[in-house]
Design an enzyme around this catalytic site. Sequence first.
Site, short mmCIF file in Angstrom:
data_model
loop_
_atom_site.label_atom_id
_atom_site.label_comp_id
_atom_site.label_asym_id
_atom_site.label_seq_id
_atom_site.Cartn_x
_atom_site.Cartn_y
_atom_site.Cartn_z
CG HIS A 1 -1.54 4.48 -3.26
ND1 HIS A 1 -2.78 3.99 -2.94
CD2 HIS A 1 -1.48 5.72 -2.70
CE1 HIS A 1 -3.45 4.89 -2.23
NE2 HIS A 1 -2.68 5.95 -2.07
CD GLU B 1 -4.81 11.28 1.13
OE1 GLU B 1 -4.71 12.11 2.06
OE2 GLU B 1 -4.72 10.06 1.30
ZN LIG Z 1 -3.14 7.68 -1.02
#
Ligand SMILES: [Zn+2]
Length: 216
Positions: free
Chosen positions: A100, A79
Amino acid sequence: MNEKAWVLRRQLVAAARRLTARGLMPGPSGNLSARLDAERVVIVPSGVPKAALQPEELLVVDLEGRVLEGRHDLKPTSEWPMHLEAYRRRSDIGAVVHTHPAAAVALTLADIRLDEPVLPEAVLLLGAVPTAPYATPSTPENREAIAGLIGRHNVILLARHGALAVGRTLPEAVQRMEVLEHTAQTLLWAHLVGKPAPLPAEAVAKLEAVRAVYGK
Ligand SMILES: [Zn+2]
């Protein structure tokens, strides 16, 4: 490696463990970074469980994602484009946290938005939280999804995926993430038993005045 770099590495490891212990980063999910200086960022590696992360496993990258320091068998979190987009667009931020969180993601599945003020704590510490459109996790699509929002918001929900929080410091970004999930959980419970109303405009104006004084 200078003192600041080590302090940041230790702070990132501690934050990763804290967020994992709170259930916000299950398994290999979630990632964090902190700004070392105008051109360099310390970021977690890909594929290392956050609960077992060690300070020497973090990598240093430039704002284009080129690795400047790091073990040869490790690469930055997938990411990284989303993290670096935030640093490029916000010279005021010192840390980026992506997790998350279950309740916050549940809100996106139910199409419940967090950009309306509902709780005073959220108004003071988060401001309006927009929902970025769905993007494939671990691809540069997430960079595009947040690009138009991160300039004006400190916390963003990522539809069906997670959340992103930035801060002037790492503790501030972590705090925002924790307040986000607490707000989402509270809102979810409220939706189970009724239809929560947004805070009246007058109440929001008073909170904005409080925020102006305390600089949140
Ligand atoms: Zn993620």
